[in-house]
Design a protein around this motif. Structure first.
Motif, mmCIF file in Angstrom:
data_model
loop_
_atom_site.group_PDB
_atom_site.id
_atom_site.type_symbol
_atom_site.label_atom_id
_atom_site.label_comp_id
_atom_site.label_asym_id
_atom_site.label_seq_id
_atom_site.Cartn_x
_atom_site.Cartn_y
_atom_site.Cartn_z
ATOM 1 N N MET A 161 0.836 -1.201 0.000
ATOM 2 C CA MET A 161 0.000 0.000 0.000
ATOM 3 C C MET A 161 0.872 1.253 0.000
ATOM 4 O O MET A 161 0.600 2.220 -0.729
ATOM 5 C CB MET A 161 -0.908 0.010 1.228
ATOM 6 N N GLN A 162 1.911 1.244 0.832
ATOM 7 C CA GLN A 162 2.796 2.406 0.900
ATOM 8 C C GLN A 162 3.448 2.675 -0.451
ATOM 9 O O GLN A 162 3.532 3.831 -0.894
ATOM 10 C CB GLN A 162 3.869 2.179 1.965
ATOM 11 N N GLN A 163 3.906 1.623 -1.117
ATOM 12 C CA GLN A 163 4.536 1.811 -2.424
ATOM 13 C C GLN A 163 3.556 2.343 -3.455
ATOM 14 O O GLN A 163 3.952 3.030 -4.404
ATOM 15 C CB GLN A 163 5.130 0.486 -2.896
ATOM 16 N N CYS A 164 2.272 2.044 -3.268
ATOM 17 C CA CYS A 164 1.229 2.562 -4.172
ATOM 18 C C CYS A 164 0.738 3.933 -3.744
ATOM 19 O O CYS A 164 -0.160 4.505 -4.386
ATOM 20 C CB CYS A 164 0.066 1.573 -4.226
ATOM 21 N N GLY A 165 1.295 4.462 -2.649
ATOM 22 C CA GLY A 165 0.962 5.819 -2.232
ATOM 23 C C GLY A 165 -0.069 5.939 -1.138
ATOM 24 O O GLY A 165 -0.495 7.058 -0.821
ATOM 25 N N PHE A 166 -0.470 4.820 -0.524
ATOM 26 C CA PHE A 166 -1.504 4.859 0.513
ATOM 27 C C PHE A 166 -0.920 4.576 1.889
ATOM 28 O O PHE A 166 -0.043 3.722 2.040
ATOM 29 C CB PHE A 166 -2.615 3.849 0.196
ATOM 30 N N ALA A 204 -8.971 6.141 3.520
ATOM 31 C CA ALA A 204 -8.171 7.093 2.741
ATOM 32 C C ALA A 204 -6.907 7.452 3.503
ATOM 33 O O ALA A 204 -6.774 7.156 4.683
ATOM 34 C CB ALA A 204 -8.983 8.349 2.445
ATOM 35 N N GLY A 205 -6.016 8.129 2.820
ATOM 36 C CA GLY A 205 -4.785 8.603 3.428
ATOM 37 C C GLY A 205 -3.602 8.377 2.499
ATOM 38 O O GLY A 205 -3.324 7.248 2.107
ATOM 39 N N ALA A 253 -8.532 -2.166 -5.495
ATOM 40 C CA ALA A 253 -8.574 -0.721 -5.728
ATOM 41 C C ALA A 253 -7.258 -0.047 -5.345
ATOM 42 O O ALA A 253 -6.802 0.880 -6.022
ATOM 43 C CB ALA A 253 -9.729 -0.099 -4.942
ATOM 44 N N LEU A 254 -6.644 -0.523 -4.258
ATOM 45 C CA LEU A 254 -5.475 0.158 -3.714
ATOM 46 C C LEU A 254 -4.154 -0.411 -4.238
ATOM 47 O O LEU A 254 -3.159 0.315 -4.328
ATOM 48 C CB LEU A 254 -5.501 0.074 -2.184
ATOM 49 N N ILE A 255 -4.130 -1.690 -4.550
ATOM 50 C CA ILE A 255 -2.915 -2.330 -5.087
ATOM 51 C C ILE A 255 -3.320 -2.962 -6.416
ATOM 52 O O ILE A 255 -3.542 -4.165 -6.518
ATOM 53 C CB ILE A 255 -2.353 -3.379 -4.107
ATOM 54 N N GLN A 256 -3.414 -2.148 -7.440
ATOM 55 C CA GLN A 256 -4.105 -2.552 -8.661
ATOM 56 C C GLN A 256 -3.345 -3.575 -9.502
ATOM 57 O O GLN A 256 -3.952 -4.263 -10.318
ATOM 58 C CB GLN A 256 -4.451 -1.314 -9.487
ATOM 59 N N THR A 320 8.505 6.239 2.292
ATOM 60 C CA THR A 320 7.910 6.796 3.507
ATOM 61 C C THR A 320 8.775 7.855 4.180
ATOM 62 O O THR A 320 8.243 8.718 4.882
ATOM 63 C CB THR A 320 7.627 5.681 4.528
ATOM 64 N N ALA A 321 10.083 7.783 3.983
ATOM 65 C CA ALA A 321 10.972 8.718 4.685
ATOM 66 C C ALA A 321 12.172 9.074 3.812
ATOM 67 O O ALA A 321 13.314 9.020 4.251
ATOM 68 C CB ALA A 321 11.435 8.106 6.007
#
Length: 458
Positions: A161-166, A204-205, A253-256, A320-321
């Motif tokens: 999710m983080q790699q996809c921007g969420f 979301a986020g 939806a989040l990791i398409q 992330t950082a």
């Protein structure tokens, strides 16, 4: 960065949503082992430390001001404030708890769980006059739900999710908060399913928000919307089902590209709460392994000029950082290069360090552009391998195999209490802070909830 090619586990069962709803509905029938009650109380101690420590931060002040303007009546306590309805109290408290990015993290990648889930459990429980055991059960239930939705480690759900921007805290925190709220409301499986699904559709986020007030708001908004989802379900709201399944739901939806390996949801296979980690440094968890490695070299580089620094880091660290030129204390928390430079200069990286003097320290700024990150595909977040070349020709090396605060390398009781006191004492004073710590550590005893809320009120 190259795309991840791992495929979804073929053994994943259908009916994930049903399994989650059943787990929530059965919360009132569970007896928790003593180690789980103890783990929940440790999470509560850290939660209040971080919330009180962050109560004066800009995002906390903004959400608190809005709550005061809205004047919603209720019996839910705002930390260092008055009382309001559960949703608004959870918004403020959840934001506070995540303001300094000092709060706990799930080692499997599910995010910061206590901020949204404890905020919801305490707000709903306090408003309803629930027992301490019921509030503890609500937190544990919400924790387990949120953890199962975001776990999997390096190639799992949260990391992808983080790699996809969420941001996993924003995405799954709302479901964890809904689970905690539904537990306290005594929902059956059908209403639990509606509450969880209503929460999921508001998930979301964005990772792009990191380093701004929006990141802690993810936790507060998740807590608030989780309560809202449960309140809607209580009034007969019927949500779309299927959102938690492997296909055609949140995950697609989040990791398409379906890159993530999706672990099975099996609540009988141990407690995820035992995989909770705590932070000794007041910054993004992706910086901690590198900070620890840098601290080992602090004395060796003191007074000497650094030519170059390389750090092999977890693959997600740049996502992330990865800020290379942070301009504020908050942005610095999300910069592995800055945190390495500051740690090499001797900063302890606790909450008090993240202020303008460290941000613009010439010694730190001189090292910052010389730091290069080397992301490693299969390296876990808790490891780092650092090389430092000095201008005099010496080559230094350092490594972190398991950072402090990992469940397998836990902070000591003394370190845990020292962190608590450093964050709480400036606001409450020494005696009151010690009393709060003692009360939280006996939170399973009758009267502890009311005493806690009295101690943390304005």
């Amino acid at each position: 960065m190259g795309s991840v090619t791992a495929q979804r586990a073929t053994s994943v069962e259908t009916g994930r949503g049903d399994r989650i709803a059943s787990f929530v509905a059965e919360a009132g029938t569970r007896d928790y082992p003593s180690e789980i009650i103890h783990a929940a109380k440790l999470a509560l101690v850290d939660y209040f430390a971080c919330a009180i420590g962050g109560s004066g931060d800009p995002a906390a002040r903004s959400t608190k001001a809005v709550a005061e303007q809205w004047k919603a009546p209720g019996a839910a306590q705002v930390i260092r404030g008055g009382k309001t309805n559960p949703a608004m109290a959870a918004l403020v408290n959840g934001t506070m708890a995540h303001c300094q990015d000092y709060d706990d993290t799930h080692i499997g990648g599910a995010g910061h769980i206590s901020a949204p889930v404890w905020s919801a459990a305490l707000a709903v429980g306090g408003h309803r006059g629930s027992s301490e055991s019921a509030v503890l059960s609500a937190f544990i239930t919400g924790y387990e739900v949120m953890a199962h939705l975001g776990t999997g480690g390096i190639r799992g759900i949260g990391r992808n999710m983080q790699q996809c921007g969420f941001h996993p805290t924003g995405v799954n925190g709302v479901v964890g908060a809904a689970a905690a709220s539904a537990t306290l409301l005594g929902f059956d499986e059908e209403r639990s399913a509606n509450a969880l699904s209503a929460a999921a559709t508001s998930a979301a986020g964005f990772v792009a928000s990191f380093g701004s007030d929006s990141k802690p708001y993810h936790a507060g908004r998740s807590a608030m919307n989780g309560i809202l989802a449960a309140d809607l379900a209580a009034e007969g709201f019927v949500a779309a089902k299927g959102l938690f399944e492997v296909e055609n739901g949140m995950l697609d939806a989040l990791i398409q590209d379906r890159r993530a390996i999706i672990p099975e949801i099996d609540f009988s296979d141990g407690w995820e709460l035992l995989n909770n980690g705590y932070k000794p440094f007041a910054c993004c968890r992706a910086t901690h392994a590198s900070i620890t490695a840098a601290h080992k070299l602090t004395e060796k580089v003191r007074g000497r000029k650094i030519a170059r620094v390389e750090s092999k880091v977890h693959y997600n660290a740049p996502f992330t950082a990865g800020k290379t030129n942070p301009q504020s204390p908050l942005e610095c928390k999300f910069s592995v290069p800055f945190c390495i430079a500051a740690a090499l200069c001797g900063y302890k990286m606790v909450a008090a360090d993240f202020d303008e003097p460290m941000v613009w320290d010439p010694a730190v700024r001189a090292i910052l552009p010389k730091v290069e990150l080397k992301p490693q595909r299969e390296q876990p977040q808790f490891e780092a391998y650092m090389d430092v070349w000095l201008e005099d020709g010496e080559h230094l090396q350092s490594e972190t195999k398991l950072f402090l605060g990992h469940p397998q390398n836990p902070m000591s009781t003394e370190q845990f209490q020292a962190k608590f006191m450093s964050l709480v004492e400036p606001s409450l004073g020494g005696k009151k802070a010690e009393r709060l710590f003692a009360t939280l550590m006996k939170f399973d005893e009758r009267g502890a909830l009311a005493e806690t809320m009295n101690l943390v009120s304005a």
